[in-house]
Design an enzyme around this catalytic site. Structure first.
Site, PDB file in Angstrom:
ATOM      1  N   ARG A   1       0.816  -1.205   0.000  1.00  0.00           N
ATOM      2  CA  ARG A   1       0.000   0.000   0.000  1.00  0.00           C
ATOM      3  C   ARG A   1       0.852   1.257   0.000  1.00  0.00           C
ATOM      4  O   ARG A   1       0.517   2.249  -0.614  1.00  0.00           O
ATOM      5  CB  ARG A   1      -0.894  -0.020   1.244  1.00  0.00           C
ATOM      6  N   TYR A   2       1.938   1.220   0.734  1.00  0.00           N
ATOM      7  CA  TYR A   2       2.802   2.398   0.858  1.00  0.00           C
ATOM      8  C   TYR A   2       3.988   2.236  -0.079  1.00  0.00           C
ATOM      9  O   TYR A   2       4.390   1.118  -0.396  1.00  0.00           O
ATOM     10  CB  TYR A   2       3.284   2.533   2.298  1.00  0.00           C
TER      11      TYR A   2
ATOM     12  N   ARG B   1       7.287   0.172   1.570  1.00  0.00           N
ATOM     13  CA  ARG B   1       7.195  -0.972   2.482  1.00  0.00           C
ATOM     14  C   ARG B   1       5.984  -1.849   2.145  1.00  0.00           C
ATOM     15  O   ARG B   1       4.996  -1.371   1.614  1.00  0.00           O
ATOM     16  CB  ARG B   1       7.138  -0.521   3.941  1.00  0.00           C
TER      17      ARG B   1
ATOM     18  N   CYS C   1      -2.462 -17.946  15.221  1.00  0.00           N
ATOM     19  CA  CYS C   1      -1.987 -17.144  16.347  1.00  0.00           C
ATOM     20  C   CYS C   1      -1.960 -18.045  17.567  1.00  0.00           C
ATOM     21  O   CYS C   1      -2.622 -19.079  17.581  1.00  0.00           O
ATOM     22  CB  CYS C   1      -2.952 -15.990  16.623  1.00  0.00           C
TER      23      CYS C   1
ATOM     24  N   CYS D   1      -7.317 -12.941  19.648  1.00  0.00           N
ATOM     25  CA  CYS D   1      -7.776 -11.757  20.363  1.00  0.00           C
ATOM     26  C   CYS D   1      -9.183 -11.431  19.893  1.00  0.00           C
ATOM     27  O   CYS D   1      -9.435 -11.381  18.684  1.00  0.00           O
ATOM     28  CB  CYS D   1      -6.865 -10.575  20.070  1.00  0.00           C
TER      29      CYS D   1
ATOM     30  N   CYS E   1      -9.595  -8.722  17.201  1.00  0.00           N
ATOM     31  CA  CYS E   1      -8.699  -8.786  16.039  1.00  0.00           C
ATOM     32  C   CYS E   1      -9.285  -8.142  14.788  1.00  0.00           C
ATOM     33  O   CYS E   1     -10.416  -8.411  14.394  1.00  0.00           O
ATOM     34  CB  CYS E   1      -8.369 -10.248  15.727  1.00  0.00           C
TER      35      CYS E   1
ATOM     36  N   ARG F   1      -8.181  -8.727  11.798  1.00  0.00           N
ATOM     37  CA  ARG F   1      -8.226  -9.735  10.739  1.00  0.00           C
ATOM     38  C   ARG F   1      -9.045 -10.938  11.149  1.00  0.00           C
ATOM     39  O   ARG F   1      -8.834 -12.031  10.656  1.00  0.00           O
ATOM     40  CB  ARG F   1      -6.805 -10.168  10.370  1.00  0.00           C
TER      41      ARG F   1
ATOM     42  N   ASP G   1     -10.977  -0.617  14.511  1.00  0.00           N
ATOM     43  CA  ASP G   1     -11.505  -0.515  13.141  1.00  0.00           C
ATOM     44  C   ASP G   1     -12.921  -1.085  13.018  1.00  0.00           C
ATOM     45  O   ASP G   1     -13.553  -1.400  14.008  1.00  0.00           O
ATOM     46  CB  ASP G   1     -10.542  -1.190  12.168  1.00  0.00           C
TER      47      ASP G   1
ATOM     48  N   ASP H   1      -6.787   3.675  10.933  1.00  0.00           N
ATOM     49  CA  ASP H   1      -6.470   2.986   9.683  1.00  0.00           C
ATOM     50  C   ASP H   1      -7.735   3.149   8.848  1.00  0.00           C
ATOM     51  O   ASP H   1      -8.766   2.540   9.138  1.00  0.00           O
ATOM     52  CB  ASP H   1      -6.118   1.515   9.960  1.00  0.00           C
TER      53      ASP H   1
ATOM     54  N   LYS I   1      -2.982   4.464   7.337  1.00  0.00           N
ATOM     55  CA  LYS I   1      -3.039   5.038   8.683  1.00  0.00           C
ATOM     56  C   LYS I   1      -3.010   6.566   8.617  1.00  0.00           C
ATOM     57  O   LYS I   1      -2.131   7.137   7.974  1.00  0.00           O
ATOM     58  CB  LYS I   1      -1.860   4.534   9.501  1.00  0.00           C
TER      59      LYS I   1
HETATM   60  C1  LIG Z   1       0.667  -0.475   8.893  1.00  0.00           C
HETATM   61  C2  LIG Z   1       1.040  -0.935   7.595  1.00  0.00           C
HETATM   62  C3  LIG Z   1       2.352  -0.816   7.145  1.00  0.00           C
HETATM   63  C4  LIG Z   1       3.453  -0.226   7.988  1.00  0.00           C
HETATM   64  O1  LIG Z   1       3.240   1.124   8.224  1.00  0.00           O
HETATM   65  P1  LIG Z   1       4.204   1.966   9.165  1.00  0.00           P
HETATM   66  O2  LIG Z   1       3.497   3.248   9.328  1.00  0.00           O
HETATM   67  O3  LIG Z   1       5.500   2.103   8.459  1.00  0.00           O
HETATM   68  O4  LIG Z   1       4.370   1.199  10.436  1.00  0.00           O
HETATM   69  C5  LIG Z   1       2.635  -1.254   5.873  1.00  0.00           C
HETATM   70  N1  LIG Z   1       1.689  -1.771   5.065  1.00  0.00           N
HETATM   71  C6  LIG Z   1       0.405  -1.874   5.473  1.00  0.00           C
HETATM   72  C7  LIG Z   1      -0.602  -2.419   4.528  1.00  0.00           C
HETATM   73  C8  LIG Z   1       0.038  -1.470   6.745  1.00  0.00           C
HETATM   74  O5  LIG Z   1      -1.236  -1.603   7.151  1.00  0.00           O
HETATM   75  S1  SF4 Z   2      -4.710  -9.309  17.024  1.00  0.00           S
HETATM   76 FE1  SF4 Z   2      -5.376 -10.916  15.571  1.00  0.00          FE
HETATM   77  S2  SF4 Z   2      -3.545 -11.371  14.357  1.00  0.00           S
HETATM   78 FE2  SF4 Z   2      -2.852 -10.290  16.204  1.00  0.00          FE
HETATM   79  S3  SF4 Z   2      -2.359 -11.896  17.698  1.00  0.00           S
HETATM   80 FE3  SF4 Z   2      -4.472 -11.279  18.072  1.00  0.00          FE
HETATM   81  S4  SF4 Z   2      -5.718 -12.693  16.862  1.00  0.00           S
HETATM   82 FE4  SF4 Z   2      -3.635 -12.839  16.081  1.00  0.00          FE
END
Ligand SMILES: *Cc1c(COP(=O)(O)O)cnc(C)c1O
Ligand code: SF4
Length: 366
Positions: free
Chosen positions: A109-110, A113, A122, A126, A129, A131, A290, A327, A334
């Site tokens: 996305r960025y 990175r 996991c 959590c 979570c 995801r 989120d 996010d 973010k």
């Molecule tokens: C959070 C995230 C990152 C890392 O972002 P930083 O601001 O550098 O910590 C990279 N890719 C995705 C898709 C993210 O959600």
């Molecule tokens: S927040 Fe989601 S991905 Fe992260 S440790 Fe907990 S269950 Fe696993």
């Protein structure tokens, strides 16, 4: 399982992470052995598990205050029937990760990175979570073929200098499997840093073994980000795990989620943040909860988040203050959310407020 009064002496393999993992609490019946549950509560848990599985390590379960139904540890790991209540604005893919995923397991996305999701497992699931839609669905980590495709993508994209290995939790994989992934990433010349996102120091601190750290040290520069949400998680075991990581020369950051009734007050947040800094863990992000389905009861208002940030800023060390971010739903990434300290600004001066609410002026250069 009996977690009362020093389970470590009762279970000789308590400090073995594989034992902790194998003995996770995954259903209502097993949970009722360590936490008194009514039949109705058991039925509710069964209902929740249809959409998102449960797994609680004996270690994390031992931190629950069994007398408090709103215990912050309990609420993060024990399903609540509220998870099944649909909530306005819930989204299936709240962070729009699908549209930014050029190949399976990679979210790019960025510009510089990429996020590399290497497993859906996991050690603990959590309840809040992000995801939760996909995490816990399959018990296997990335296949060799998918790993190859993902690595080829990163290799082809020379702009990627930071790879975030996440999931799921990468540290539930065997050290050998993890090493295969990290060494493949490290073999790409343009990748500068490798980051690992893991909740293991919080929920399975015994996973931070010398063997794991010896392996990671071969692939420096590595950074780790973990996920503490409440000061009660800052146990001696967690502190020992964090110390080991930092002593291995791996900088350790923390991302918390703002959770209603768990950490959405300035005093709890201060204890958490100062406790983290004491353990040499640098608070990095505080996430607004989120829009994932089933976590509406954890969401607190953005006003509350801003108010907490305002109470922290200036009152405690800058090092202890994370960035508060949303996010953005739909994949905007973010976005930092701040208290507005600038009252007015023109080409002559900036009028601003300090942390105590006093007004100051800065004359612009002529
Ligand atoms: C959070 C995230 C990152 C890392 O972002 P930083 O601001 O550098 O910590 C990279 N890719 C995705 C898709 C993210 O959600
Ligand atoms: S927040 Fe989601 S991905 Fe992260 S440790 Fe907990 S269950 Fe696993």
């Amino acid at each position: 399982m009996n977690l009362k009064n020093g389970p470590r002496t009762r279970y000789p393999r308590w400090d073995d992470w594989k034992w902790q993992f194998a003995n996770r609490i995954t259903n209502a019946e097993a949970l009722s052995k360590v936490l008194p549950l009514t039949d109705c509560e058991k039925a509710d848990i069964g209902e929740c598990l249809k959409s998102f599985r449960m797994a609680i390590t004996p270690y994390y379960a031992s931190l629950i205050d069994t007398t408090d139904p709103n215990d912050p540890i309990r609420r993060q790991c024990v399903p609540s029937i509220e998870e099944t209540h649909p909530c306005a604005n819930d989204l299936q893919d709240p962070l729009g990760e699908l549209k930014d995923s050029p190949v399976p397991h990679v979210v790019h996305r960025y510009p510089d990175r990429a996020l590399f999701l290497v497993t859906l497992r996991c050690s603990m699931y959590c309840r809040h979570c992000t995801r939760r839609r996909v995490v816990g669905e399959e018990d296997r980590s990335i296949s060799e073929k998918a790993l190859g495709t993902a690595i080829a993508y990163i290799r082809k994209h020379e702009e990627i200098r930071d790879v975030l290995v996440s999931g799921g939790d990468p540290l539930v994989m065997s050290t050998e499997k993890l090493e295969r992934i990290i060494s493949s990433i490290r073999s790409i010349p343009h990748v500068d840093i490798v980051r690992i996102g893991t909740r293991v120091p919080v929920v399975l601190p015994m996973r931070i073994t010398n063997e794991l750290l010896q392996m990671l040290k071969k692939y420096q520069p590595i950074w780790i980000n973990t996920h503490f949400n409440h000061p009660r998680e800052l146990t001696e075991d967690a502190a020992a795990a964090c110390t080991k990581i930092v002593d291995a020369g791996i900088p350790l950051g923390n991302q918390s989620v703002l959770l209603k009734g768990i950490n959405d007050d300035a005093e709890t947040m201060k204890r958490l943040l100062l406790g983290l800094v004491h353990m040499r863990v640098r608070p990095y992000y505080l996430y607004q909860c989120d829009l994932s389905c089933g976590i509406g009861h954890f969401r607190t208002t953005v006003e509350k988040g801003i108010e907490i940030m305002h109470e922290l800023t200036g009152n405690i060390s800058g090092y202890a203050v994370p960035k508060y971010v949303i996010d953005a739903p739909g994949g905007g990434g973010k976005i930092p959310i701040n208290y507005e300290y600038v009252l007015s600004r023109n080409d002559k001066e900036v009028v601003m407020e300090n942390y105590k609410g006093e007004e100051y002026k800065y004359p612009q250069p002529v």
